[in-house]
Design a protein around this motif. Structure first.
Motif, PDB file in Angstrom:
ATOM      1  N   ILE A  15     -32.355  12.808 -10.885  1.00 24.47           N
ATOM      2  CA  ILE A  15     -31.746  11.567 -11.371  1.00 24.47           C
ATOM      3  C   ILE A  15     -32.825  10.526 -11.678  1.00 24.47           C
ATOM      4  O   ILE A  15     -32.712   9.780 -12.656  1.00 24.47           O
ATOM      5  CB  ILE A  15     -30.650  11.021 -10.413  1.00 24.47           C
ATOM      6  CG1 ILE A  15     -29.910   9.840 -11.036  1.00 24.47           C
ATOM      7  CG2 ILE A  15     -31.222  10.631  -9.068  1.00 24.47           C
ATOM      8  CD1 ILE A  15     -29.055  10.182 -12.213  1.00 24.47           C
ATOM      9  N   LEU A  16     -33.884  10.476 -10.870  1.00 21.99           N
ATOM     10  CA  LEU A  16     -34.991   9.554 -11.151  1.00 21.99           C
ATOM     11  C   LEU A  16     -35.637   9.903 -12.483  1.00 21.99           C
ATOM     12  O   LEU A  16     -35.946   9.017 -13.288  1.00 21.99           O
ATOM     13  CB  LEU A  16     -36.046   9.608 -10.038  1.00 21.99           C
ATOM     14  CG  LEU A  16     -35.655   9.024  -8.687  1.00 21.99           C
ATOM     15  CD1 LEU A  16     -36.743   9.290  -7.654  1.00 21.99           C
ATOM     16  CD2 LEU A  16     -35.375   7.549  -8.787  1.00 21.99           C
ATOM     17  N   ALA A  21     -36.737   8.222 -17.788  1.00 28.00           N
ATOM     18  CA  ALA A  21     -36.877   8.696 -19.168  1.00 28.00           C
ATOM     19  C   ALA A  21     -36.113   7.800 -20.144  1.00 28.00           C
ATOM     20  O   ALA A  21     -36.588   7.517 -21.248  1.00 28.00           O
ATOM     21  CB  ALA A  21     -36.404  10.138 -19.287  1.00 28.00           C
ATOM     22  N   GLY A  22     -34.936   7.328 -19.724  1.00 31.67           N
ATOM     23  CA  GLY A  22     -34.149   6.433 -20.582  1.00 31.67           C
ATOM     24  C   GLY A  22     -34.896   5.147 -20.899  1.00 31.67           C
ATOM     25  O   GLY A  22     -34.896   4.670 -22.039  1.00 31.67           O
ATOM     26  N   TYR A  23     -35.569   4.590 -19.908  1.00 29.83           N
ATOM     27  CA  TYR A  23     -36.364   3.378 -20.113  1.00 29.83           C
ATOM     28  C   TYR A  23     -37.625   3.691 -20.920  1.00 29.83           C
ATOM     29  O   TYR A  23     -38.029   2.914 -21.781  1.00 29.83           O
ATOM     30  CB  TYR A  23     -36.756   2.766 -18.768  1.00 29.83           C
ATOM     31  CG  TYR A  23     -35.687   1.928 -18.126  1.00 29.83           C
ATOM     32  CD1 TYR A  23     -35.595   0.559 -18.387  1.00 29.83           C
ATOM     33  CD2 TYR A  23     -34.756   2.481 -17.261  1.00 29.83           C
ATOM     34  CE1 TYR A  23     -34.607  -0.221 -17.794  1.00 29.83           C
ATOM     35  CE2 TYR A  23     -33.769   1.707 -16.660  1.00 29.83           C
ATOM     36  CZ  TYR A  23     -33.699   0.363 -16.935  1.00 29.83           C
ATOM     37  OH  TYR A  23     -32.721  -0.411 -16.350  1.00 29.83           O
ATOM     38  N   ALA A  24     -38.258   4.825 -20.640  1.00 30.21           N
ATOM     39  CA  ALA A  24     -39.490   5.200 -21.346  1.00 30.21           C
ATOM     40  C   ALA A  24     -39.226   5.393 -22.834  1.00 30.21           C
ATOM     41  O   ALA A  24     -40.044   4.998 -23.672  1.00 30.21           O
ATOM     42  CB  ALA A  24     -40.084   6.468 -20.727  1.00 30.21           C
ATOM     43  N   LEU A  30     -43.325   3.155 -18.378  1.00 36.50           N
ATOM     44  CA  LEU A  30     -44.144   4.340 -18.578  1.00 36.50           C
ATOM     45  C   LEU A  30     -43.363   5.573 -18.143  1.00 36.50           C
ATOM     46  O   LEU A  30     -42.672   5.540 -17.128  1.00 36.50           O
ATOM     47  CB  LEU A  30     -45.441   4.245 -17.764  1.00 36.50           C
ATOM     48  CG  LEU A  30     -46.477   3.238 -18.262  1.00 36.50           C
ATOM     49  CD1 LEU A  30     -47.656   3.176 -17.286  1.00 36.50           C
ATOM     50  CD2 LEU A  30     -46.965   3.597 -19.659  1.00 36.50           C
ATOM     51  N   PRO A  31     -43.478   6.654 -18.913  1.00 33.74           N
ATOM     52  CA  PRO A  31     -42.778   7.878 -18.515  1.00 33.74           C
ATOM     53  C   PRO A  31     -43.390   8.455 -17.234  1.00 33.74           C
ATOM     54  O   PRO A  31     -44.567   8.239 -16.954  1.00 33.74           O
ATOM     55  CB  PRO A  31     -43.000   8.825 -19.700  1.00 33.74           C
ATOM     56  CG  PRO A  31     -44.176   8.290 -20.424  1.00 33.74           C
ATOM     57  CD  PRO A  31     -44.247   6.819 -20.139  1.00 33.74           C
ATOM     58  N   ILE A  74     -32.156   0.267 -13.597  1.00 32.90           N
ATOM     59  CA  ILE A  74     -30.750   0.326 -13.196  1.00 32.90           C
ATOM     60  C   ILE A  74     -29.999   1.058 -14.309  1.00 32.90           C
ATOM     61  O   ILE A  74     -30.301   0.866 -15.485  1.00 32.90           O
ATOM     62  CB  ILE A  74     -30.145  -1.108 -13.066  1.00 32.90           C
ATOM     63  CG1 ILE A  74     -31.041  -2.032 -12.248  1.00 32.90           C
ATOM     64  CG2 ILE A  74     -28.726  -1.060 -12.519  1.00 32.90           C
ATOM     65  CD1 ILE A  74     -31.289  -1.615 -10.841  1.00 32.90           C
ATOM     66  N   THR A  75     -29.015   1.866 -13.935  1.00 28.90           N
ATOM     67  CA  THR A  75     -28.212   2.525 -14.965  1.00 28.90           C
ATOM     68  C   THR A  75     -27.529   1.457 -15.822  1.00 28.90           C
ATOM     69  O   THR A  75     -27.199   0.372 -15.336  1.00 28.90           O
ATOM     70  CB  THR A  75     -27.142   3.456 -14.343  1.00 28.90           C
ATOM     71  OG1 THR A  75     -26.342   2.698 -13.448  1.00 28.90           O
ATOM     72  CG2 THR A  75     -27.773   4.637 -13.627  1.00 28.90           C
TER      73      THR A  75
END
Length: 153
Positions: A15-16, A21-24, A30-31, A74-75
């Motif tokens: 899940i992390l 990855a969504g933010y990256a 940073l990925p 955060i999701t």
């Protein structure tokens, strides 16, 4: 129901990986590879709501007196509900527990960090950060993130 923060476990790696990855993909974080997250899982915390991980963050030690809040996310459907602030509080308590007096972050969310007691500073005061992460960053010569710092008492 209220979100609860806890230390991340190896079971949280998938899940992390997805959350970061969504933010990256948006270029705001940073990925981090699954392997890196597995290796660094002890530096991560998660926020859970009804048994579901809805946020994360980590503390990266940059020296004897400095840690960085990293990978704070955060999701999408849980943003704006105070979960980010809970994670920051949890990470600050962890820094206190480790007796590290300064907590910094590089961010685009300056208002959020100011609301949580941080102040904007010149990122040049963090050579520890520059030489550990910035040298490998694609934005190294055109960094547009803002440095924030909170000194703990």
């Amino acid at each position: 129901m209220e979100a609860v923060c806890r230390k991340a476990t190896p079971e949280d790696v998938d899940i992390l990986t997805q959350l970061i990855a969504g933010y990256a993909e948006k270029g705001v974080m940073l990925p981090r590879s699954r392997e890196t997250l597995s290796r660094q899982i002890d530096t991560f915390v998660v926020a859970e709501l009804d048994g579901e991980v809805v946020g994360c963050g980590s503390l990266c030690r940059l020296g004897a007196e400095l840690v960085e809040i990293r990978s704070l996310g955060i999701t999408e459907k849980h943003k704006g509900g105070g979960i980010g602030s809970k994670l920051v509080d949890f990470l600050i308590e962890e820094a206190r527990r480790q007796e590290i007096p300064k907590v910094m972050a590089l961010t685009y969310a300056v208002r959020f960090f100011e609301k949580n007691g941080f102040e904007v500073v010149n990122k040049d005061i963090f050579p520890e950060k520059v030489w550990t992460d910035c040298v490998n960053c694609p934005k190294q010569h055109c960094c547009d993130e803002i440095a924030v710092l909170k000194t703990l008492n």
